[in-house]
Design a protein around this motif. Structure first.
Motif, PDB file in Angstrom:
ATOM      1  N   SER A  41      36.633  -5.420  -2.628  1.00 23.45           N
ATOM      2  CA  SER A  41      36.516  -5.624  -4.281  1.00 23.45           C
ATOM      3  C   SER A  41      37.250  -4.880  -4.851  1.00 23.45           C
ATOM      4  N   GLY A  68      37.616  -8.764  -8.887  1.00 23.06           N
ATOM      5  CA  GLY A  68      36.926  -9.768  -7.931  1.00 23.06           C
ATOM      6  C   GLY A  68      36.914  -9.157  -6.510  1.00 23.06           C
ATOM      7  N   GLN A  69      36.641 -10.189  -5.739  1.00 22.37           N
ATOM      8  CA  GLN A  69      36.528  -9.963  -4.348  1.00 22.37           C
ATOM      9  C   GLN A  69      37.496 -10.878  -3.718  1.00 22.37           C
ATOM     10  N   GLN A 116      36.383 -12.565 -11.063  1.00 26.93           N
ATOM     11  CA  GLN A 116      34.983 -12.617 -11.394  1.00 26.93           C
ATOM     12  C   GLN A 116      34.953 -11.944 -12.772  1.00 26.93           C
TER      13      GLN A 116
END
Length: 423
Positions: free
Chosen positions: A287, A245-246, A224
């Motif tokens: 996350s 990010g997740q 992300q």
């Protein structure tokens, strides 16, 4: 404690908002001022008892009409588990809102009015929850007090739904008779239905097993954001390069070999950070920030996975779409923006294979377009490869959002089912 996300669905006036209000009230998850406001509003409307549905119907239009329009999210916890509730609308014109609320749910509660039995919306929402791969489904037969707590009424509804469910892919189905207004079998077992030997609704929500629902096999980490704190005065952070990010699938640990897509470059994880602290592993839906042993040119929209377990890089995609736009229908040659995980590309609809009747599950192969809240199967092509899985394998990497190029509004959701020849 883990978190259970669940959505309520069903037809209008089946008691979804009242059920959630009862759950919040009986589990002591509301503040005194909230309860006082609801009691005051109930008196102003001339109601003899406190209308617990007002705890979730927050919009003025909802309270005036006595219906749910928006997706209302509520939070509460018991000593065993935390809960996130999505109270979704029952009206057919708000089907898109129901899809939004159920898309991230671990469990769905479909309410049925014991007096009326199954109806079009009951079947529609049951189909949608299975289309969205919600792992657990509860059919709550509500308003049992209005049919004299009759076991035969409950059994007949269960039999009818079970026959309909054979056409669907339901992993886990539970039937519970309740009265949301009076609290029967909602938080505590009811003495009014001695013939029912199952758990109360809250007991089932507390104990349903969800740990195995997430994909812990296929490592998927959509990047992300790249974290480079150059301006920090801390010398240890000067060379820090993290990828935030997740986790969409699998389990990540320091020392694991991973591969970056689209480059195909392999490296190893050197560290995993969570909220500024180093952790030993990461799994869905955490996350986190990954630090790698090698400098790799990674940016937003890229994917980190295992060398021998990669998502499919696809430009031609086939999937089920739920159309959400009243202004424009979905037709072949429609140009759209496609958002998949953290990657955004442009795409074009190549073919509408069929439109599905959610009541009969009949496929209309002569359909030329999809209107608001209609569901069909499409083929489309995107301008750049997306790293995707089938939706049945991973709901995060198997789902896409369609966005109107002109207005930038969300107009559809896609559940990826396969890849056409050459895709």
């Amino acid at each position: 404690m883990d978190i259970l996300r669940f959505a309520t669905a069903g037809s209008v006036d089946d008691g979804k908002s009242t059920l959630i209000g009862r759950l919040l009230y009986d589990s002591k998850a509301i503040f005194e001022d909230q309860l006082a406001a609801v009691e005051r509003t109930s008196r102003e409307r001339g109601e003899e008892t406190t209308n617990l549905a007002l705890l979730t119907d927050g919009l003025r239009a909802e309270r005036e009409q006595g219906i749910t329009i928006d997706v209302a999210y509520r939070y509460f916890a018991t000593p065993r588990r935390k809960f996130i509730i999505a109270d979704t609308p029952g009206h057919i014109q708000y089907t898109r809102n129901m899809v939004t609320g159920a898309s991230t749910a671990d469990l769905a509660i479909i309410l049925v009015d014991a007096r009326n039995g199954l109806n079009e919306q009951s079947r529609r929402h049951a189909f949608l929850t299975t289309l969205l791969r919600v792992p657990h489904l509860v059919l709550a037969v509500n308003k049992m007090d209005l049919v004299g707590y009759d076991q035969q009424v409950f059994d007949d509804i269960c039999d009818e739904f079970s026959k309909f469910a054979t056409k669907l892919e339901i992993q886990d189905l539970t039937f519970i008779p309740i009265s949301a207004l009076n609290g029967d079998n909602v938080v505590e077992r009811s003495g009014n239905m001695p013939w029912y030997d199952g758990p109360s609704l809250l007991h089932h929500l507390e104990h349903v097993h969800i740990a195995s629902d997430r994909n812990l096999i296929d490592v998927r980490f959509p990047v992300q954001y790249v974290i480079r704190p150059h301006a920090s005065s801390d010398p240890e952070l000067h060379d820090y390069r993290g990828y935030a990010g997740q986790v969409a699938g699998g389990v990540l640990k320091p020392g694991d070999e991973v591969v970056h897509l689209p480059s195909g470059f392999s490296t190893r994880i050197s560290r995993i950070d969570l909220a500024g602290k180093e952790v030993a592993e990461a799994f869905p839906p955490m996350s986190v920030t990954l630090l790698l042993e090698d400098d790799v040119d990674i940016s937003r929209g890229d994917m980190i996975c295992r060398p021998n377990n990669r998502p499919k890089p696809a430009q031609d995609i086939e999937g089920m779409v739920c159309w959400m736009s009243a202004e424009r229908p979905l037709t072949p040659r429609s140009r759209l923006i496609v958002k998949h995980t953290t990657r955004t590309v442009k795409g074009i609809v190549g073919e509408l294979l069929y439109r599905i009747d959610v009541n009969t599950l009949h496929r209309d192969e002569s359909a030329t377009q999809l209107g608001l809240n209609e569901i069909g199967r499409i083929r489309m092509r995107v301008t750049q490869p997306l790293f995707v899985d089938a939706y049945s394998r991973n709901r995060l990497t198997g789902g896409m959002i369609l966005i109107d190029e002109a207005t930038n509004t969300t107009v559809g959701t896609v559940m990826i089912t396969g890849f056409p020849p050459g895709g």
